[in-house]
Design a protein around this motif. Structure first.
Motif, PDB file in Angstrom:
ATOM      1  N   PHE A 144       0.847  -1.196   0.000  1.00 57.75           N
ATOM      2  CA  PHE A 144       0.000   0.000   0.000  1.00 57.75           C
ATOM      3  C   PHE A 144       0.880   1.242   0.000  1.00 57.75           C
ATOM      4  O   PHE A 144       1.898   1.294   0.705  1.00 57.75           O
ATOM      5  N   TYR A 145       0.462   2.263  -0.768  1.00 51.02           N
ATOM      6  CA  TYR A 145       1.189   3.532  -0.862  1.00 51.02           C
ATOM      7  C   TYR A 145       0.244   4.687  -0.530  1.00 51.02           C
ATOM      8  O   TYR A 145      -0.939   4.653  -0.871  1.00 51.02           O
ATOM      9  N   TRP A 146       0.795   5.723   0.120  1.00 50.70           N
ATOM     10  CA  TRP A 146       0.019   6.921   0.442  1.00 50.70           C
ATOM     11  C   TRP A 146       0.978   8.099   0.565  1.00 50.70           C
ATOM     12  O   TRP A 146       2.215   7.925   0.505  1.00 50.70           O
ATOM     13  N   LEU A 147       0.441   9.283   0.737  1.00 49.45           N
ATOM     14  CA  LEU A 147       1.254  10.474   0.971  1.00 49.45           C
ATOM     15  C   LEU A 147       1.131  10.873   2.433  1.00 49.45           C
ATOM     16  O   LEU A 147       0.024  11.021   2.962  1.00 49.45           O
ATOM     17  N   LYS A 148       2.250  11.037   3.084  1.00 49.30           N
ATOM     18  CA  LYS A 148       2.252  11.377   4.508  1.00 49.30           C
ATOM     19  C   LYS A 148       1.601  12.734   4.765  1.00 49.30           C
ATOM     20  O   LYS A 148       1.051  12.969   5.850  1.00 49.30           O
ATOM     21  N   SER A 149       1.634  13.601   3.768  1.00 48.66           N
ATOM     22  CA  SER A 149       1.053  14.938   3.938  1.00 48.66           C
ATOM     23  C   SER A 149      -0.457  14.904   4.117  1.00 48.66           C
ATOM     24  O   SER A 149      -1.061  15.901   4.519  1.00 48.66           O
ATOM     25  N   THR A 150      -1.080  13.757   3.842  1.00 51.63           N
ATOM     26  CA  THR A 150      -2.523  13.619   4.063  1.00 51.63           C
ATOM     27  C   THR A 150      -2.839  13.308   5.520  1.00 51.63           C
ATOM     28  O   THR A 150      -4.014  13.217   5.889  1.00 51.63           O
ATOM     29  N   GLY A 151      -1.794  13.119   6.329  1.00 52.51           N
ATOM     30  CA  GLY A 151      -2.013  12.771   7.727  1.00 52.51           C
ATOM     31  C   GLY A 151      -1.979  11.286   7.999  1.00 52.51           C
ATOM     32  O   GLY A 151      -2.160  10.857   9.145  1.00 52.51           O
ATOM     33  N   ILE A 152      -1.750  10.491   6.968  1.00 53.95           N
ATOM     34  CA  ILE A 152      -1.673   9.037   7.143  1.00 53.95           C
ATOM     35  C   ILE A 152      -0.230   8.659   7.479  1.00 53.95           C
ATOM     36  O   ILE A 152       0.703   8.979   6.744  1.00 53.95           O
ATOM     37  N   ASN A 153      -0.058   7.971   8.592  1.00 53.85           N
ATOM     38  CA  ASN A 153       1.268   7.517   8.999  1.00 53.85           C
ATOM     39  C   ASN A 153       1.437   6.010   8.877  1.00 53.85           C
ATOM     40  O   ASN A 153       2.553   5.498   8.971  1.00 53.85           O
ATOM     41  N   GLY A 154       0.323   5.315   8.677  1.00 44.68           N
ATOM     42  CA  GLY A 154       0.372   3.867   8.553  1.00 44.68           C
ATOM     43  C   GLY A 154      -1.031   3.307   8.440  1.00 44.68           C
ATOM     44  O   GLY A 154      -2.017   4.054   8.448  1.00 44.68           O
ATOM     45  N   PRO A 155      -1.169   1.983   8.340  1.00 45.71           N
ATOM     46  CA  PRO A 155      -2.479   1.357   8.172  1.00 45.71           C
ATOM     47  C   PRO A 155      -3.505   1.722   9.246  1.00 45.71           C
ATOM     48  O   PRO A 155      -4.707   1.755   8.959  1.00 45.71           O
ATOM     49  N   ALA A 156      -3.053   2.022  10.446  1.00 41.64           N
ATOM     50  CA  ALA A 156      -3.993   2.391  11.511  1.00 41.64           C
ATOM     51  C   ALA A 156      -4.755   3.663  11.162  1.00 41.64           C
ATOM     52  O   ALA A 156      -5.846   3.910  11.702  1.00 41.64           O
ATOM     53  N   ASP A 157      -4.195   4.460  10.237  1.00 42.58           N
ATOM     54  CA  ASP A 157      -4.842   5.716   9.836  1.00 42.58           C
ATOM     55  C   ASP A 157      -5.667   5.572   8.559  1.00 42.58           C
ATOM     56  O   ASP A 157      -6.232   6.561   8.078  1.00 42.58           O
ATOM     57  N   PHE A 158      -5.765   4.366   8.006  1.00 42.10           N
ATOM     58  CA  PHE A 158      -6.530   4.168   6.765  1.00 42.10           C
ATOM     59  C   PHE A 158      -8.035   4.436   6.924  1.00 42.10           C
ATOM     60  O   PHE A 158      -8.678   4.911   5.982  1.00 42.10           O
ATOM     61  N   PRO A 159      -8.651   4.089   8.076  1.00 34.69           N
ATOM     62  CA  PRO A 159     -10.097   4.286   8.211  1.00 34.69           C
ATOM     63  C   PRO A 159     -10.523   5.714   7.860  1.00 34.69           C
ATOM     64  O   PRO A 159      -9.869   6.693   8.237  1.00 34.69           O
ATOM     65  N   GLY A 160     -11.611   5.794   7.092  1.00 34.14           N
ATOM     66  CA  GLY A 160     -12.145   7.076   6.666  1.00 34.14           C
ATOM     67  C   GLY A 160     -11.517   7.603   5.383  1.00 34.14           C
ATOM     68  O   GLY A 160     -11.913   8.662   4.895  1.00 34.14           O
ATOM     69  N   HIS A 161     -10.575   6.854   4.815  1.00 32.78           N
ATOM     70  CA  HIS A 161      -9.897   7.292   3.602  1.00 32.78           C
ATOM     71  C   HIS A 161     -10.298   6.434   2.395  1.00 32.78           C
ATOM     72  O   HIS A 161     -10.894   5.364   2.546  1.00 32.78           O
ATOM     73  N   LYS A 162      -9.941   6.929   1.210  1.00 30.43           N
ATOM     74  CA  LYS A 162     -10.284   6.259  -0.048  1.00 30.43           C
ATOM     75  C   LYS A 162      -9.070   5.515  -0.587  1.00 30.43           C
ATOM     76  O   LYS A 162      -7.990   6.089  -0.731  1.00 30.43           O
ATOM     77  N   ILE A 163      -9.270   4.229  -0.879  1.00 27.48           N
ATOM     78  CA  ILE A 163      -8.228   3.408  -1.492  1.00 27.48           C
ATOM     79  C   ILE A 163      -8.584   3.227  -2.964  1.00 27.48           C
ATOM     80  O   ILE A 163      -9.684   2.767  -3.290  1.00 27.48           O
TER      81      ILE A 163
END
Length: 340
Positions: free
Chosen positions: A121-140
């Protein structure tokens, strides 16, 4: 389109010459070459370079094989083609191959390429996501049939979040990075092969977690063969497998000639990107079985666990014994993946 097969009778003497050719560079057998078809899982990239290298070096021909390599359209298609006898050999993700076998595909895995799962899984840290625990409420964002989407419940359970805590957005493979950059999606999925390309694009803002790092590590891509073809042509299967195994070992030792063979055969590839990909592929190839038993060897316990995972998250129409889904018998134990 699969080529018409030449009729070749493999006697015990011919079989011995074929196997010797794969290991010692013996002269080409006098018998007519066997037309052999290999369908890839996708368009040619670095992980396919060993086949092109061995073909360019004449190794398959020296082993009595006239190899045709076909561009693929996904692991599902290659598993179906091989399972139906439309292609002799193919490259397919093992979970996909197991699922296809449960639907009647007559195939057997001969050699694992990705001993570790390439999924991540890839994301941008600037969105406030630091890891899978922060995935809830986001769009994959990924394609509807993406293995990561299908296997999402297993990942969610492993990291301790509710499977329905995220929403999925349909995104084509080509649009994943652009969608992530634009904010149309918050997280995406991709193979580890192109990790460096993403690092160059997003730098320190890139967040990443590999499935294997959270304890989900099913086998990835593998060489598969039609089981009827294997039963009728054991010497050809032995020769093809050992030449391919030898080619992967050669590319691990020195990738330069392998990338040249790939770039000569497939247009539109960036050499630097393919070199980065190969470095990641080598990481995925290495596990205790490939370093201790043989390069490309399967571990029975791991495959049984993969089968149970497939049973849990996919529909197994016809249960089967996992021992019928793979074999290490055609690999040379003299060829091992280096520990480092």
């Amino acid at each position: 389109m699969t080529r018409m097969k030449s009729v070749t009778v493999f006697t015990a003497v011919t079989a011995a010459v074929v196997v010797a050719a794969t290991l010692g560079g013996a002269p080409r057998p006098a018998a007519a070459l066997e037309d052999v078809d290999l369908v890839l899982n996708w368009v040619p990239t670095a992980d396919h370079s060993p086949y092109y290298y061995a073909k360019a070096q004449g190794w398959y021909e020296a082993a009595g094989i006239d190899l045709a390599i076909e561009t693929g359209k996904g692991s599902g298609v290659s598993a179906q083609r091989v399972g139906a006898g439309m292609s002799d050999f193919g490259i397919a993700d093992m979970a996909t191959a197991l699922l296809a076998k449960s639907k009647g595909a007559n195939l057997t895995a001969l050699m694992v390429i990705y001993a570790n799962s390439p999924q991540g899984f890839y994301w941008l840290k600037s969105t406030g996501i630091n890891g899978p625990a922060d995935f809830p409420g986001h769009k994959i964002g990924n394609p509807p049939s993406d293995a990561s989407r299908v296997m999402w419940p297993a990942f969610a359970q492993k990291v301790g979040i509710a499977p329905d805590a995220v929403s999925f957005v349909n995104v084509s493979p080509q649009a994943k990075m652009a969608s992530l950059k634009s904010g149309a999606i918050d997280v995406t999925t991709d193979f580890y092969n192109e990790h460096d390309l993403k690092v160059r694009q997003f730098g320190d803002d890139l967040g990443f977690v590999a499935w294997r790092d959270v304890g989900i590590n099913p086998y990835g891509n593998a060489i598969i063969v039609n089981a009827d073809y294997m039963a009728k042509n054991p010497a050809v299967v032995k020769a093809f497998t050992e030449v391919s195994q030898k080619a992967f070992a050669a590319c691990v030792a020195d990738v330069d000639p392998c990338l040249k063979a790939l770039l000569d055969a497939a247009s539109g590839l960036d050499e630097a990107n393919q070199r980065d990909q190969w470095m990641r592929v080598k990481e995925l190839m290495r596990d205790p079985t490939t370093t201790g038993v043989a390069l490309g060897a399967f571990d029975d316990a791991r495959l049984r666990a993969d089968y149970e995972m497939v049973k849990t998250y996919f529909e197994i129409e016809q249960p089967f014994d996992i021992e019928t889904a793979y074999t290490n018998d055609y690999l040379s134990t003299d060829i091992k993946m280096p520990a480092e």
